[in-house]
Design an enzyme around this catalytic site. Sequence first.
Site, mmCIF file in Angstrom:
data_model
loop_
_atom_site.group_PDB
_atom_site.id
_atom_site.type_symbol
_atom_site.label_atom_id
_atom_site.label_comp_id
_atom_site.label_asym_id
_atom_site.label_seq_id
_atom_site.Cartn_x
_atom_site.Cartn_y
_atom_site.Cartn_z
ATOM 1 N N SER A 1 2.772 7.590 -11.198
ATOM 2 C CA SER A 1 3.990 7.792 -10.417
ATOM 3 C C SER A 1 4.607 9.166 -10.693
ATOM 4 C CB SER A 1 4.950 6.684 -10.861
ATOM 5 O OG SER A 1 5.873 6.393 -9.877
ATOM 6 N N HIS B 1 -26.858 4.055 28.099
ATOM 7 C CA HIS B 1 -25.438 4.091 28.462
ATOM 8 C C HIS B 1 -25.304 4.397 29.955
ATOM 9 C CE1 HIS B 1 -24.713 4.131 24.164
ATOM 10 N NE2 HIS B 1 -23.396 4.151 24.350
ATOM 11 N N ASP C 1 14.130 1.823 -5.593
ATOM 12 C CA ASP C 1 13.162 0.967 -6.289
ATOM 13 C C ASP C 1 13.527 -0.509 -6.148
ATOM 14 O OD1 ASP C 1 11.714 3.111 -7.168
ATOM 15 O OD2 ASP C 1 12.637 3.184 -9.158
ATOM 16 N N GLU D 1 5.797 11.673 -4.778
ATOM 17 C CA GLU D 1 6.045 10.301 -4.347
ATOM 18 C C GLU D 1 7.549 10.110 -4.078
ATOM 19 O OE1 GLU D 1 5.307 7.637 -7.543
ATOM 20 O OE2 GLU D 1 5.333 5.834 -6.289
ATOM 21 N N HIS D 2 8.371 10.470 -5.070
ATOM 22 C CA HIS D 2 9.834 10.375 -4.949
ATOM 23 C C HIS D 2 10.422 11.782 -4.979
ATOM 24 C CE1 HIS D 2 8.511 6.746 -7.270
ATOM 25 N NE2 HIS D 2 9.240 6.121 -6.366
ATOM 26 N N TYR E 1 -1.140 -9.241 -4.987
ATOM 27 C CA TYR E 1 -1.329 -9.310 -6.432
ATOM 28 C C TYR E 1 -0.021 -8.956 -7.124
ATOM 29 C CZ TYR E 1 -3.436 -9.089 -10.987
ATOM 30 O OH TYR E 1 -3.743 -9.352 -12.299
ATOM 31 N N GLN F 1 -10.868 -11.036 -11.373
ATOM 32 C CA GLN F 1 -11.337 -12.304 -10.785
ATOM 33 C C GLN F 1 -10.423 -12.747 -9.638
ATOM 34 O OE1 GLN F 1 -10.500 -11.781 -13.922
ATOM 35 N NE2 GLN F 1 -9.192 -13.382 -14.786
ATOM 36 N N GLN G 1 11.647 7.959 -14.356
ATOM 37 C CA GLN G 1 10.251 8.061 -13.963
ATOM 38 C C GLN G 1 9.340 8.118 -15.173
ATOM 39 O OE1 GLN G 1 9.556 7.869 -10.693
ATOM 40 N NE2 GLN G 1 7.529 7.458 -11.522
ATOM 41 N N ASN H 1 -3.457 -3.546 -13.230
ATOM 42 C CA ASN H 1 -4.021 -2.681 -14.271
ATOM 43 C C ASN H 1 -5.350 -2.088 -13.798
ATOM 44 O OD1 ASN H 1 -5.990 -4.667 -14.550
ATOM 45 N ND2 ASN H 1 -5.081 -5.559 -16.383
ATOM 46 N N GLU I 1 -25.346 13.591 26.779
ATOM 47 C CA GLU I 1 -25.460 13.219 25.360
ATOM 48 C C GLU I 1 -26.811 12.550 25.078
ATOM 49 O OE1 GLU I 1 -22.015 11.254 23.758
ATOM 50 O OE2 GLU I 1 -20.692 12.905 24.359
ATOM 51 N N HIS J 1 7.827 5.029 -17.086
ATOM 52 C CA HIS J 1 6.785 4.138 -16.556
ATOM 53 C C HIS J 1 5.540 4.124 -17.441
ATOM 54 C CE1 HIS J 1 8.271 2.299 -12.962
ATOM 55 N NE2 HIS J 1 8.729 3.433 -12.495
#
Lengths: 427, 427
Positions: free
Chosen positions: B236, B419, B360, B326-327, B128, B190, B258, B213, B414, B261
């Site tokens: 982020s 088995h 990045d 994250e960073h 995506y 969709q 950062q 999104n 068991e 964003h």
Amino acid sequence: MLELIDLRNKNKDFELDNLRDRELKVSKKVLDSVNHIIESVKDKKDTAIKEFTTRFDKVFIEKFEIPQETFKECLEEVEEDFLKALIEAKNNIYNYHKYQKSNGYFMTDKDGVFKGQRVIPLEKVGVYVPGGSASYPSSVLMNVVPAKIAGVSEIIMVTPPTKDGVLNKYVAAAAYIAGVDRVFTVGGAQAIAALAYGTETIPKVDKIVGPGNIYVATAKRLVYGIVDIDMIAGPSEILVIADENANPDYIAGDLLSQAEHDSLSSAILVTTSKKIYDKVCLSIQNQIINSPRKSIIEESLKNYGKAFLCNNLEECIKLSNRIAPEHLEIMTEKPMELLDEVKNAGSVFLGYYTPEAVGDYFGGTNHVLPTNGTSRFFSPLSVDSFIKKSSFLYYSKEALSLHGNKIIELAEKEGLDAHANSIRLRL
Amino acid sequence: MLELIDLRNKNKDFELDNLRDRELKVSKKVLDSVNHIIESVKDKKDTAIKEFTTRFDKVFIEKFEIPQETFKECLEEVEEDFLKALIEAKNNIYNYHKYQKSNGYFMTDKDGVFKGQRVIPLEKVGVYVPGGSASYPSSVLMNVVPAKIAGVSEIIMVTPPTKDGVLNKYVAAAAYIAGVDRVFTVGGAQAIAALAYGTETIPKVDKIVGPGNIYVATAKRLVYGIVDIDMIAGPSEILVIADENANPDYIAGDLLSQAEHDSLSSAILVTTSKKIYDKVCLSIQNQIINSPRKSIIEESLKNYGKAFLCNNLEECIKLSNRIAPEHLEIMTEKPMELLDEVKNAGSVFLGYYTPEAVGDYFGGTNHVLPTNGTSRFFSPLSVDSFIKKSSFLYYSKEALSLHGNKIIELAEKEGLDAHANSIRLRL
């Protein structure tokens, strides 16, 4: 007993929807109850754990932790044959999984650039071991041994207390042999909540693995993201591909070993031989007469037992790839010749003398496998399940001045002005 | 502008809850809407896709697929500097990721046992790529290049149509360079539904990756299990560890890269020097005066901008491990000396001349990273994200007769009678 679907000489297709739609539905009641348990444990910690243990396990426990000496003592209590088999199974699991341990890597570039990827073991891992009437020492080995190889610092096992508040001796022996660090007799959703958020006595972990009932599975789903979890194990399945030389009794026995798990289990025969199908059906009827789990088996076979007839082995494998079974047995003369064509299967059992049970208990491969068609994209539990990766990057002043303008160009095209500026400042 | 928390000479602890609680909450309205979209696409396939595209993207599209020639043509339309930078970035990403490709293994045991693990690329992957005012060619490279290296047979890109129903030229150029096989101008929930279930024109895939999104993220969460997904990217964050010799303007610039964003982004400074803190605050004020994204930055810094003072670099790293960013930028004289102590960080940027923006866009490491504290247990996107593993096991007749009784012993303990019986039949 096995519904027959004949796919020979036809353009007939088979819709997999019925086989796929086996997920246990979580009722609103279960969801609300689990949510309440999690919130209570988050809030009242050990106090909540004690309350829920009294309510659900019908036993009051003051101290949940079982000291290592206590579970070491269980080694003396279990039968010698069992212990020997358990230790040999553990060694097989260890020897198979040790090759999964991976290293990081490192590379240098011109102008003083270096970069790479580190492999770091998870620090703490929680292993849930179900209680109840049965006990699952094999599950302890399968979950703990790969974590040990990964280098996890602390492995914490939780399991429901028995009625007298102690530990099942077979599970305890497996925990000791596998190298579990700490054991707590706490079960259910409250155990999952404790591992996810931590209490005064139970440490917060980074990942929770191990099977459990619908409450445990729902709790794991809800804390996912706070901690990592292994896959949510769905209902189990076996698919047996058999040629005309396969022994129908063996096939029937293996299908039953899956069907006995629960009524959502699926056992599927895919064969080129109608004769084999007929004989397998007969053998199933003979074998279940005296089975202690007859009613589970009958319900499971009725709902999700299928047999497919195909023109040749190639078509058998293609159908299997569409179904993407958790366990795939290839009972043919030359099973290795077909392996390359197998694209989707959690674990593959080759030949006439490798029933799934060998892998469930002893062979060394992991028995925690992707279920319900998810072997299309998920993998067996492995050493990789207990590590994480982290990358690193170093640019020298020279390297940045050489490449800085390209980075600015790319950042500006994405409209991220401050990104471009962080480079511009340094040029 | 950055709230200061002084952790020196104190037993003061800092609760991370406020930083962690940044997840975008999914409203009932969004959830219902996404559920409706998924059900419609499952049911009416392409017809539903056309309806939703008309409704949400305000454009009627008869044919969603963009032929490869069309997106190849975009190479001519983009600026030469951009194209050069893009190709060099792609090569860096390729060269860094190619070392992640792993092989299966195979082992033999006495008495005719063999077993092993195969590594199999996912067959089809959906990527995506968000649309809207901005375009993210870097995101195309980061998601597609590792999938190509893994050996994925078909990479299908979906992206919302522009107002005239075509493809953003920068995204198209990146798709061509990265090696995308098919492109569809479909966006939103969709598009995710189409990839998960398939339509007459859009193929069903095994895994969906790429950011989007709240509708896209919610749809991914809902189809998880039907297909695999990459992590749900949370807000982020960056954490900068700086010694007293670090340049405050660089630090400020990186924190801002950062914060720009979105308003949920978190920018954190951890330093041993109060002087550095003061200068960074001043520099931030100077740098944002003319920023086109000033209001986003101000809101993000107000909510989730923090600065911590620690006694020494070791304490800085310990705090960073708790936050698990994250960073992570380590702006110190000898950053490599600290790397071993870093346990939890998606990607680490070392030294004064490696701002996050290098990674990045250009350095080669992946920019799809675990957010919001999940680097404790999650890893960057990698070649491993596009493969699955499958184990296999073969026992000879001799091996089974040698070990069969041990397997029976374990199965019986068991309580799994069938088995045990599947072994017994063969002995």
